[in-house]
Design a protein around this motif. Structure first.
Motif, PDB file in Angstrom:
ATOM      1  N   ALA A  51      -4.683  -8.299   9.236  1.00  0.00           N
ATOM      2  CA  ALA A  51      -3.690  -8.886   8.340  1.00  0.00           C
ATOM      3  C   ALA A  51      -4.203  -8.918   6.901  1.00  0.00           C
ATOM      4  N   LEU A  52      -5.484  -9.202   6.741  1.00  0.00           N
ATOM      5  CA  LEU A  52      -6.088  -9.267   5.413  1.00  0.00           C
ATOM      6  C   LEU A  52      -6.064  -7.898   4.730  1.00  0.00           C
ATOM      7  N   LEU A  53      -6.446  -6.871   5.457  1.00  0.00           N
ATOM      8  CA  LEU A  53      -6.452  -5.527   4.894  1.00  0.00           C
ATOM      9  C   LEU A  53      -5.029  -5.056   4.578  1.00  0.00           C
ATOM     10  N   PHE A  54      -4.096  -5.389   5.456  1.00  0.00           N
ATOM     11  CA  PHE A  54      -2.698  -5.021   5.201  1.00  0.00           C
ATOM     12  C   PHE A  54      -2.198  -5.694   3.925  1.00  0.00           C
ATOM     13  N   SER A  55      -2.488  -6.977   3.776  1.00  0.00           N
ATOM     14  CA  SER A  55      -2.019  -7.727   2.611  1.00  0.00           C
ATOM     15  C   SER A  55      -2.633  -7.214   1.319  1.00  0.00           C
ATOM     16  N   ALA A  56      -3.943  -6.927   1.357  1.00  0.00           N
ATOM     17  CA  ALA A  56      -4.646  -6.527   0.138  1.00  0.00           C
ATOM     18  C   ALA A  56      -4.366  -5.080  -0.245  1.00  0.00           C
ATOM     19  N   LEU A  57      -4.351  -4.179   0.747  1.00  0.00           N
ATOM     20  CA  LEU A  57      -4.268  -2.755   0.446  1.00  0.00           C
ATOM     21  C   LEU A  57      -2.837  -2.223   0.498  1.00  0.00           C
ATOM     22  N   ILE A  58      -2.141  -2.489   1.598  1.00  0.00           N
ATOM     23  CA  ILE A  58      -0.796  -1.935   1.748  1.00  0.00           C
ATOM     24  C   ILE A  58       0.193  -2.636   0.818  1.00  0.00           C
ATOM     25  N   VAL A  59       0.130  -3.973   0.777  1.00  0.00           N
ATOM     26  CA  VAL A  59       1.094  -4.714  -0.039  1.00  0.00           C
ATOM     27  C   VAL A  59       0.747  -4.611  -1.523  1.00  0.00           C
ATOM     28  N   SER A  60      -0.474  -5.016  -1.881  1.00  0.00           N
ATOM     29  CA  SER A  60      -0.830  -5.075  -3.300  1.00  0.00           C
ATOM     30  C   SER A  60      -0.916  -3.693  -3.937  1.00  0.00           C
ATOM     31  N   LEU A  61      -1.482  -2.721  -3.215  1.00  0.00           N
ATOM     32  CA  LEU A  61      -1.650  -1.393  -3.807  1.00  0.00           C
ATOM     33  C   LEU A  61      -0.429  -0.498  -3.586  1.00  0.00           C
ATOM     34  N   PHE A  62      -0.027  -0.307  -2.323  1.00  0.00           N
ATOM     35  CA  PHE A  62       1.077   0.606  -2.053  1.00  0.00           C
ATOM     36  C   PHE A  62       2.416   0.053  -2.533  1.00  0.00           C
ATOM     37  N   ALA A  63       2.817  -1.138  -2.035  1.00  0.00           N
ATOM     38  CA  ALA A  63       4.160  -1.646  -2.316  1.00  0.00           C
ATOM     39  C   ALA A  63       4.337  -1.972  -3.798  1.00  0.00           C
ATOM     40  N   HIS A  64       3.381  -2.699  -4.386  1.00  0.00           N
ATOM     41  CA  HIS A  64       3.527  -3.076  -5.789  1.00  0.00           C
ATOM     42  C   HIS A  64       3.477  -1.863  -6.716  1.00  0.00           C
ATOM     43  N   THR A  65       2.600  -0.906  -6.413  1.00  0.00           N
ATOM     44  CA  THR A  65       2.521   0.299  -7.234  1.00  0.00           C
ATOM     45  C   THR A  65       3.799   1.127  -7.104  1.00  0.00           C
ATOM     46  N   SER A  66       4.351   1.203  -5.889  1.00  0.00           N
ATOM     47  CA  SER A  66       5.620   1.914  -5.692  1.00  0.00           C
ATOM     48  C   SER A  66       6.738   1.254  -6.482  1.00  0.00           C
ATOM     49  N   TYR A  67       6.738  -0.065  -6.519  1.00  0.00           N
ATOM     50  CA  TYR A  67       7.751  -0.811  -7.268  1.00  0.00           C
ATOM     51  C   TYR A  67       7.703  -0.456  -8.755  1.00  0.00           C
ATOM     52  N   VAL A  68       6.505  -0.443  -9.316  1.00  0.00           N
ATOM     53  CA  VAL A  68       6.350  -0.103 -10.735  1.00  0.00           C
ATOM     54  C   VAL A  68       6.795   1.344 -10.986  1.00  0.00           C
ATOM     55  N   MET A  69       6.442   2.238 -10.063  1.00  0.00           N
ATOM     56  CA  MET A  69       6.812   3.645 -10.220  1.00  0.00           C
ATOM     57  C   MET A  69       8.334   3.816 -10.208  1.00  0.00           C
ATOM     58  N   LEU A  70       9.018   3.126  -9.299  1.00  0.00           N
ATOM     59  CA  LEU A  70      10.475   3.215  -9.234  1.00  0.00           C
ATOM     60  C   LEU A  70      11.127   2.607 -10.473  1.00  0.00           C
ATOM     61  N   LEU A  71      10.538   1.531 -10.999  1.00  0.00           N
ATOM     62  CA  LEU A  71      11.070   0.933 -12.220  1.00  0.00           C
ATOM     63  C   LEU A  71      10.971   1.898 -13.400  1.00  0.00           C
ATOM     64  N   GLN A  72       9.932   2.726 -13.392  1.00  0.00           N
ATOM     65  CA  GLN A  72       9.765   3.690 -14.475  1.00  0.00           C
ATOM     66  C   GLN A  72      10.754   4.851 -14.374  1.00  0.00           C
ATOM     67  N   LYS A  73      11.285   5.118 -13.164  1.00  0.00           N
ATOM     68  CA  LYS A  73      12.188   6.251 -12.969  1.00  0.00           C
ATOM     69  C   LYS A  73      13.663   5.859 -13.037  1.00  0.00           C
ATOM     70  N   TYR A  74      13.979   4.608 -12.654  1.00  0.00           N
ATOM     71  CA  TYR A  74      15.376   4.192 -12.560  1.00  0.00           C
ATOM     72  C   TYR A  74      15.603   2.897 -13.336  1.00  0.00           C
ATOM     73  N   GLU A  75      16.870   2.556 -13.525  1.00  0.00           N
ATOM     74  CA  GLU A  75      17.215   1.325 -14.232  1.00  0.00           C
ATOM     75  C   GLU A  75      16.723   0.108 -13.444  1.00  0.00           C
ATOM     76  N   ALA A  76      16.226  -0.874 -14.192  1.00  0.00           N
ATOM     77  CA  ALA A  76      15.722  -2.098 -13.552  1.00  0.00           C
ATOM     78  C   ALA A  76      16.837  -2.804 -12.783  1.00  0.00           C
ATOM     79  N   ASN A  77      18.077  -2.736 -13.296  1.00  0.00           N
ATOM     80  CA  ASN A  77      19.206  -3.376 -12.604  1.00  0.00           C
ATOM     81  C   ASN A  77      19.392  -2.802 -11.203  1.00  0.00           C
ATOM     82  N   LEU A  78      19.300  -1.481 -11.099  1.00  0.00           N
ATOM     83  CA  LEU A  78      19.481  -0.827  -9.802  1.00  0.00           C
ATOM     84  C   LEU A  78      18.377  -1.224  -8.828  1.00  0.00           C
ATOM     85  N   ILE A  79      17.133  -1.188  -9.274  1.00  0.00           N
ATOM     86  CA  ILE A  79      16.004  -1.515  -8.400  1.00  0.00           C
ATOM     87  C   ILE A  79      16.061  -2.981  -7.972  1.00  0.00           C
TER      88      ILE A  79
END
Length: 297
Positions: free
Chosen positions: A209-237
């Motif tokens: 659970a610790l590795l999932f929270s630190a690596l998958i959530v913080s690195l993958f999910a949050h980084t993907s969120y920032v990447m999508l915000l850079q490509k599309y309108e913030a309202n849509l995301i």
């Protein structure tokens, strides 16, 4: 939105939702102290992202304060509140983040909001109030109040990030981990005696659970969120990420047996509708409703 990006967004929402369920299991099922869990998460994040600490945007004090608000302060209160609440209710209270960010932007950045967004803010707050209040004697849930405080910290940090120039997403994540691990470790040592032994007894489930929270959530999910915000309108995301509370509520009911009565249904519907109103312009919502109507014919 490209199909590949939409699939990435769905996966991101699934990761966030599952992490809420998993965190509830760690702090309640495995009985791991919440402050220690947060400190361990940020320790792993710091070790992985050490190379990204430099170059750091100036001023350092603003960077550290912002990182603490969105990291240590936010997660400490959230994990303690989650121990005392259901994941379903927590996911609804999380929706206060967008209206709080809008209101803080008005106060700190002098942005303006119209009647339409004001209506959305009112809807969201009404929905969360319905979820927070316990109808038995109209008592307020202490755990959910802590989640409200955590959401406020995160929203304040989000507004402050707009005042930091030259911020790279991974650099910010590195400073979130580095700034948060020390105060959280100190607070855990003071308030949670025997936390290391408890974590060791929890064994592999806690480590996973610790590795999932630190690596998958913080690195993958949050980084993907920032990447999508850079490509599309913030309202849509922002509108599409409303899948997260819906998925969390479903997982909470199915996996943990969370109660889902009329109060939760009404509160969830109001809060999510309010966030949708804030995220989208009036003409965008009308276009969505017309599209749905045409599909139903």
């Amino acid at each position: 939105m490209a199909l590949r990006d939409f699939a990435l967004l769905i996966l991101m929402c699934l990761v966030w939702a599952f992490n809420t369920i998993l965190s509830k299991y760690v702090v309640s099922g495995l009985e791991v102290p919440p402050l220690f869990y947060a400190a361990a998460r940020f320790a792993i994040l710091t070790v992985v992202l050490i190379p990204f600490l430099r170059p750091a945007p100036r001023p350092i004090w603003r960077l550290v304060v912002t990182a603490l608000l969105m990291g240590g302060g936010n997660f400490a209160l959230m994990f303690v509140g989650l121990k005392m609440s259901t994941p379903s209710a927590v996911s609804v209270v999380f929706q206060l983040g967008l209206p709080m960010t809008v209101l803080l932007s008005v106060l700190m950045l002098h942005e303006r909001i119209g009647l339409w967004r004001g209506f959305g803010i009112g809807l969201t707050f009404a929905g969360v109030v319905i979820v927070i209040f316990d109808p038995k004697g109209l008592e307020i849930s202490t755990g959910l109040l802590l989640v409200v405080a955590a959401t406020f910290m995160s929203s304040l940090g989000a507004v402050m990030t707009k005042q930091i120039e030259g911020m790279r997403p991974l650099t910010f994540q590195a400073w979130v981990g580095f700034s948060s691990v020390w105060p959280l470790a100190a607070m855990s040592a003071w308030l949670e005696p025997g936390q290391v032994d408890i974590a060791l007894r929890a064994g592999w489930p806690f480590l996973g659970a610790l590795l999932f929270s630190a690596l998958i959530v913080s690195l993958f999910a949050h980084t993907s969120y920032v990447m999508l915000l850079q490509k599309y309108e913030a309202n849509l995301i922002s509108a599409l990420t409303l899948m997260t509370p819906l998925i969390t509520i479903g997982m909470g009911v199915v996996l943990l047996g969370d109660p889902f009565g009329p109060r939760m249904i009404i509160g969830s519907a109001l809060a999510i509708s309010g966030v949708l109103v804030i995220a989208l312009r009036r003409n965008q919502i009308m276009a969505m409703l017309m599209a749905v109507r045409s599909r139903l014919k």
